[in-house]
Design an enzyme around this catalytic site. Structure first.
Site, PDB file in Angstrom:
ATOM      1  N   ASN A 198       6.298   4.782   3.267  1.00  0.00           N
ATOM      2  CA  ASN A 198       7.550   4.674   4.244  1.00  0.00           C
ATOM      3  C   ASN A 198       7.439   5.231   5.680  1.00  0.00           C
ATOM      4  OD1 ASN A 198       7.973   7.253   3.986  1.00  0.00           O
ATOM      5  ND2 ASN A 198       9.030   7.159   2.072  1.00  0.00           N
ATOM      6  N   GLU A 201       6.265   8.723   5.525  1.00  0.00           N
ATOM      7  CA  GLU A 201       4.800   9.083   5.011  1.00  0.00           C
ATOM      8  C   GLU A 201       3.817   8.645   5.967  1.00  0.00           C
ATOM      9  OE1 GLU A 201       6.222   8.576   0.238  1.00  0.00           O
ATOM     10  OE2 GLU A 201       5.364   7.036   1.568  1.00  0.00           O
ATOM     11  N   ASP A 266      10.042   2.248  -5.956  1.00  0.00           N
ATOM     12  CA  ASP A 266       9.649   2.088  -7.202  1.00  0.00           C
ATOM     13  C   ASP A 266       9.828   0.468  -7.407  1.00  0.00           C
ATOM     14  OD1 ASP A 266       8.972   4.546  -7.469  1.00  0.00           O
ATOM     15  OD2 ASP A 266      10.622   4.940  -8.764  1.00  0.00           O
TER      16      ASP A 266
END
Length: 313
Positions: A198, A201, A266
Site C-alpha cells: 500500500n 508500505e 487480504d
C-alpha cells in the site's frame, strides 16, 4: 456456483496455496453508556461476540469464497484459538496444514466495538520456533506441486522467516508468487511475480514521492532491482496502479462509503490470485481486485466478497 452472472468466469479450477501469518480475529460488541469512574475511558457492556479468520487465513477465506481450491499453511498454538481457526477454515472449504506449536499462543486480534465504532484492539502474538517453522516449510513443499498461485501473506509475525527458501522453491517449480509485504526490507521478496504494497508500505521503502512521475520512477526502479514482474500499488481513495515492463496502468477507487478497512488488503490479494490462477491478465485481475476492495471496505471487520457481489447487478 463458481461463475458470476453473465460473466463466463469460472474459478473452480483455480488452485491457490496461501502461506503466512495466520490469526484469529475476535470481536466483542457492546453498548457504551457511561465513562469509567476509575479512568477517562468508556465502559463497554459486551452483549455479543464474533470470531473470524484473520491474516493469511482471511486471504484464504476470500479466495475460497470465489470458488477456488484453497490450501492454507501457517503456524498456530496448540490451544483453543488454533482449533477455532481450523474449524472456521473447514467451514469455508479451506484445506488446512497448520503446524502446531505447544509453546506458542495462537495470534489473536481482539477488537472491542461500541456503537459500531472500534474502541480498542488488543493483540496476542509470539514468533514461532525453528522446529515449527521447519514443519511448516515441509508442508509448503508438499503442497506446492499441486497449486497454480502461491500467496505469501506477511504480517510480520514470524511465520515467513524462511520466505527466501519458499520463493526459490516456487520459482523453480514455475509457480506464480504473490506477496503482500511487510517492513522495509523488500530484498527478501526478490523474484516474486507480484508485490502488493500500500502507499505507506511503499513510502517506507522508496521514500516520499513528489508527483506521479516521481512515484513511477521510484516504483519501477524498485521493481526492476528486485526482478519483480508486477508491482501493484494499492492507493486507498486513489485506486490502484500496476507497474510492469509495459509501463503503468491505473484504476480509480470504487465510489462508495468507507466503513472499515480491516482486511481489505487480504481481499485484494485473494481476488488477484484467483484471477491469475484462472488465466486472466494482470490488468484485468487488478480491475476486479479493485472492485472487490471497494465492496469489502463497506463491511464491518475482516470480511469476504461473494461472486454475487462482484458480478451481480
Amino acid at each position: 456456483m463458481n461463475a458470476g452472472p453473465a460473466t463466463g468466469i469460472d474459478f473452480s479450477n483455480a488452485s491457490i496455496l496461501v502461506v503466512g501469518d495466520v490469526m484469529l480475529d475476535r470481536y466483542w460488541f457492546g453498548d457504551v453508556q457511561r465513562i469509567s469512574p476509575e479512568a477517562p475511558v468508556p465502559v463497554v457492556r459486551v452483549t455479543r461476540s464474533d470470531e473470524r479468520l484473520g491474516g493469511a487465513a482471511n486471504v484464504a477465506r476470500n479466495a475460497a469464497a470465489l470458488g477456488a481450491k484453497v490450501a492454507l499453511v501457517g503456524v498456530v498454538g496448540d490451544d483453543e484459538p488454533g482449533r477455532r481457526i481450523e474449524a472456521l477454515a473447514g467451514e469455508a472449504g479451506i484445506a488446512c496444514r497448520l503446524a502446531r506449536d505447544a509453546a506458542l499462543p495462537t495470534t489473536i486480534k481482539l477488537r472491542v466495538i461500541g456503537r459500531q465504532q472500534q474502541l480498542l484492539r488488543i493483540d496476542f502474538e509470539q514468533a514461532p520456533g525453528d522446529s515449527t517453522l521447519a514443519r511448516k516449510l515441509d508442508a509448503v513443499r508438499e503442497l506446492l506441486p499441486r497449486t497454480q498461485v502461491l500467496v505469501l501473506s506477511d504480517y510480520g509475525k514470524g511465520s515467513l522467516a524462511q520466505i527466501e527458501e519458499i520463493v526459490r522453491d516456487a520459482r523453480e517449480a514455475g509457480k506464480l508468487v504473490i506477496v503482500d509485504p511487510k517492513g522495509d526490507d523488500y530484498s527478501r521478496y526478490r523474484g516474486v511475480t507480484v508485490l502488493t504494497p500500500n502507499r505507506a508500505e511503499l513510502r517506507e521503502v522508496v521514500g516520499a514521492w513528489r508527483d506521479e512521475a516521481d512515484l513511477a520512477e521510484r516504483a519501477q526502479r524498485l521493481r526492476r532491482s528486485l526482478e519483480i514482474r508486477y508491482l501493484l500499488l494499492t492507493r486507498s481513495e486513489e485506486g490502484m496502479t500496476l507497474f510492469s515492463d509495459e509501463g503503468e496502468v491505473s484504476v480509480p477507487a470504487q465510489a462508495r462509503e468507507v466503513y472499515d478497512v480491516s482486511g481489505a488488503g487480504d481481499t485484494v490479494v485473494a481476488v488477484l490470485a484467483v484471477m491469475l490462477a484462472a488465466g486472466h491478465p494482470a490488468d484485468e485481475a487488478m480491475r476486479l481486485a479493485n472492485r472487490a476492495g471497494g465492496i469489502v471496505v463497506g463491511k464491518l471487520g475482516t470480511a469476504a466478497v461473494s461472486l454475487q457481489e462482484l458480478f451481480g447487478a
